[in-house]
Design an enzyme around this catalytic site. Structure first.
Site: not given
Ligand SMILES: Nc1ncnc2c1ncn2[C@@H]1O[C@H](COP(=O)(O)OP(=O)(O)O)[C@@H](O)[C@H]1O
Ligand SMILES: Nc1ncnc2c1ncn2[C@@H]1O[C@H](COP(=O)(O)OP(=O)(O)O)[C@@H](O)[C@H]1O
Ligand SMILES: [Mg+2]
Ligand SMILES: [Mg+2]
Ligand SMILES: [Mg+2]
Ligand SMILES: [Mg+2]
Lengths: 336, 213, 336, 213
Positions: C55-58, C111, C221
């Site tokens: 996921g994005s945001g890391h 994933d 998360h």
């Protein structure tokens, strides 16, 4: 106050001890003074020494830029407070390799007055030749007529880079000073704040902003900006930061280094969203981005917000920008 | 009979002023938060704590010369509170001390002279002029008020006059636009707000009056 | 929601476009797919390709580690969401230089299932040999008996570094896989959260914590940790993160790489305060810190908190750790 | 007379279920926030929106074969909602579609067979067993309930039976400890909370019952 710390009074000494423990091959104290940190190999004989100084709480500014190709040393203050004359003097002495020392720092009253005292002391006691260059790049802080009054923000990093590269070429103190001045004459910044930070020893936020408010032009210690208003979109924010820079320093037909900097809490994702707007916006105005610098270069602890810094380039600035530089916080090879 | 101040009386007076300034620091923080960066309370706390320490057990404690004692207090202030106000106030005490050096006791005119010497030093060091909305705008009228006092005026009355003039000067800064330092970044928006450094000067003279009574 | 963005729906595509605009010489899309980003020089013929995804945001996780000496490509998901099979497949295909492709990613259900689908597709359609290694380094997420169940956090960066260096030595797919597994067998992490982040499309915090609360062991998360309690001191926090790592992987007499990572908002200053405690604490236990990595390596946007990651070193891991690596977000020369 | 479902009826039913699931997504977000990462509402919204689009104008719209139509809906779901639930639900629809391929209409036993095929595919793909506290624990009893229905049972009653059994299965997950996926990281603390994926399955059957009435 949600911070990982032991005692607010130990915030700075503990972080400095941690830093020295982490990078023993790179950094050391000057004359046993914890608040005066210099390159492990200082003084470099025959090279102009470059030091800066200022309050803590802005990592990598200031001492994150101490290293090869940038600064030789840094006098460290308490959070958002100036270092003392004595700390600046010790730093100066420890980096003096016989070719003079440049004091290169942000235009803040306490720092200016204390560096003046340290320069007097170094000249008087040790015959060290001192040159002084102030960083005053924040266009939001004063109109062009009073440009000398402006505060110094992230633009100092480009000045460190350029002056450091020039000193590495074994240039004279006058020439290193001229390079710093040349970089700064072509450098402008402006920022926006979305949320405050807390100075550990104060324990409450430096300012308050409504849930949907932002402040355009705010300084890195919470100094009032030019306009407080409702939170706008990334594109609108980016435009309101770049337009005053363009107005202050015409850029059509130029190549630039563009820094998109987070003040701390704002994530890299949001910086790239801003860059996604800025790249075509600048291109449409005939401005070519020679190198982007996107990340956290000058912060205010956990403050939320961002700043833009532009350095207009010529061949000399490009050569000096691209010269190697390596510190525990910044390696220029990452940007090539 | 002329009013005078001995070395020990000066030390006690300074300590009293320092105590009051530390106690009242929050007012300065609030004013500096409006116009600057909100650290002036911290600066005065650090600086005056350093003075108290210097007077109690530091190098000023054992200094018999009243001028040198004041000088050492100034150095302690600047070392521990290295902000604009700290650097300037430290220099003010140091220069004021130089003016009193070698004296056994100071009369009222000596005191006014010392403050005037300090004011001139500040103008040189900080580059500000009267009317730039700084602490100078409180110090300058205080010196004028001191000069109007009779040589035999009680110390309390002497400092009360200085304090009232300084406070009037501090109030007058509300009408000014900052020309120097952090507050100048506010431009026109600085008008209407009182300069925190000027208010600090007025508070110091008022504290001196209280501790001379 | 205090974020610099235009539209929550455009958060990821705009940041990806900004990233490609900023680093055109280093990164490119795979087959015109914005969510499949690979090295500009991919595929490198004869070299094992290594990709990750998540996921994005890391940032810098995941795609910040795409570059020389680390990853060849990355499939990108929406914020905190898995990429699709198709995006993983395109990334795989674009980095395939004939020597096989390693799928190296965090142990998250979406994933795992999607990478399995992508591996099937690549094997079926293009005869690409695929190996898979899961990162499961977070000791807070499951006891040793169920270590395979653990989630993957910042330890993946060491795995990227080691596997990337091994692939650069032109090792076979089996050997690159073995290097990644060897790194991960010696890698453990644990984190603490002090404040939440906001997923743009959700618009509210991922969790709430009281004004003086922290959660030890929380996932990146916002997955529940092992203990929620009153905010403790830096020293206490550091000890509560390192002790479970030491219990899981005895370290006395070893050399380690130690990562002190900010989850986003927590400033570098606080990481150095933790390091100031950890360095002598580990030394007293006979553990030598071979290299510290202190900074923001794996974040959750503006989440406040920190994590520790330890990789226990042997001569092979040291050699591979010290090999050159260079991406737009990470240059290993900074840490030498 | 045996109850049957045509291609168009199945499409209408799916669209109705999708609408309800999108409308009720917040309940799933809340459950997933308790036990996982709080994105299950978003996943179902994305996945079922993709199904609606596929049915309205995408590649499922023009697909006459009811099995292939279902397969394409599953692929759309997995593509747009690539989380654990998305990947598994997408695979479930795809496998279920394969079971219905070539049919003009499905009777109740065909439907139960398709759901069972899907369940087996999920167990293989995700590696979970019954009792691991996942959506399997709602699907499995639903299939059992379907099998008890008469071949002529009205579609509404058929799905109501499935929904009730699935909901009982979902409630039973409260007593289980998560063995797989994100929720397993909670260890013993997962006990007492309902598995969000299981609840999603119960909601889907309940929606199917509403739209069959
Ligand atoms: N150049 C100057 N000359 C005289 N006084 C000054 C000057 N600059 C600042 N001051 C005084 O110092 C006060 C602020 O002190 P301080 O809070 O220590 O400053 P800063 O935080 O900006 O370093 C101002 O209110 C003003 O009275
Ligand atoms: N391996 C698995 N097998 C079957 N069901 C699973 C599996 N992993 C997760 N699930 C189901 O998926 C649900 C969570 O879906 P989702 O929120 O998409 O997961 P995540 O956000 O962790 O990717 C769980 O409540 C559970 O019912
Ligand atoms: Mg200050
Ligand atoms: Mg101040
Ligand atoms: Mg998820
Ligand atoms: Mg979830």
């Amino acid at each position: 106050m949600k911070k990982i710390l032991n005692d607010p009074k130990h915030y700075v000494p503990e972080l400095l001890k941690g830093l020295l423990a982490a990078h023993p091959g790179r950094l050391k104290m000057a004359d046993g003074e914890l608040y005066a940190i210099v390159r492990a190999d200082a003084p470099v004989q025959g090279k102009v020494g470059i030091i800066t100084g200022g309050g803590s709480g802005h990592l990598p500014v200031f001492l994150g830029y101490v290293g090869r190709g940038m600064l030789d040393g840094c006098a460290v203050g308490d959070v958002f407070a100036s270092p003392t004359i004595d700390q600046m003097y010790k730093t100066t002495k420890a980096v003096s390799g016989g070719a003079g020392v440049l004091h290169l720092f942000g235009n803040y009253g306490g720092d200016v007055m204390n560096f003046a005292g340290a320069a007097d002391l170094a000249a008087m006691e040790d015959d060290i030749e001192i040159a002084t260059v102030l960083v005053a790049d924040d266009v939001a802080s004063a109109p062009p007529e009073r440009a000398k009054n402006r505060r110094g923000v992230a633009g100092m990093i480009f000045a460190f880079k350029i002056a450091g590269a020039r000193a590495d070429e074994m240039a004279s103190l006058a020439d290193v000073k001229a390079a710093a001045e040349h970089a700064l004459a072509n450098t402008r910044s402006m920022g926006v704040a979305l949320g405050p930070c807390i100075v550990p020893q104060v324990g409450k936020p430096t300012f308050t902003l409504g849930d949907d408010e932002m402040e355009i032009g705010m300084g890195i210690h919470g100094e009032q900006g030019v306009r407080r208003g409702t939170l706008q979109t990334a594109d609108e924010i980016a435009q309101q930061l770049i337009d005053p820079i363009l107005a202050d320093m015409p850029l059509a037909g130029s190549e630039i280094a563009l820094m998109v900097n987070s003040l701390g809490a704002t994530p890299l994702e949001e910086l790239y969203i801003m860059y996604n707007y800025l790249a075509p916006y600048l291109e449409a105005k005939g401005v070519r981005i020679y190198r982007p610098y996107i990340g956290r270069f000058a912060t205010s602890m956990e403050m939320a917000g961002a700043s833009l810094t532009v350095m207009k380039l010529d061949d000399e600035l490009k050569r000096l920008l691209d010269a190697p530089a390596s510190t525990p916080f910044f390696d220029h090879s990452q940007y090539l | 009979m002329t009013t005078t101040l001995t070395r020990d009386a000066l030390a006690a007076l300074l300590d009293g002023v320092a105590q009051d300034m530390i106690r009242d620091k929050d007012e300065l923080t609030t004013l500096d938060a409006e116009l600057g960066d909100g650290d002036l309370g911290r600066t005065t706390e650090w600086g005056f704590t350093a003075i108290r320490e210097a007077l109690a057990s530091g190098d000023a404690a054992s200094e018999p010369d009243m001028g040198k004692m004041l000088f050492k207090c100034g150095k302690a202030f600047a070392d521990k509170a290295p902000s604009s106000f700290g650097a300037l106030m430290g220099a003010a005490f140091m220069k004021g001390g130089m003016a009193l050096k070698g004296k056994n006791e100071a009369n009222l005119s000596d005191i006014a002279d010392a403050v005037e010497t300090a004011l001139n030093a500040l103008m040189e060091r900080g580059g500000a002029k009267l009317g730039d909305k700084t602490m100078l705008d409180a110090m300058h009228p205080a010196i004028g008020a001191m000069r109007t006092q009779d040589a035999a005026a009680p110390l309390g009355a002497f400092f009360t006059a200085a304090a009232e003039a300084a406070q009037a000067g501090a109030l007058a800064t509300q009408g000014m636009q900052s020309q120097i330092g952090r507050a100048s970044w506010q431009g026109e928006r600085s008008a209407g707000k009182m300069d925190p450094g000027a208010r600090a000067i007025a508070m110091m003279f008022a504290a001196a009056a209280r501790h001379s009574a």
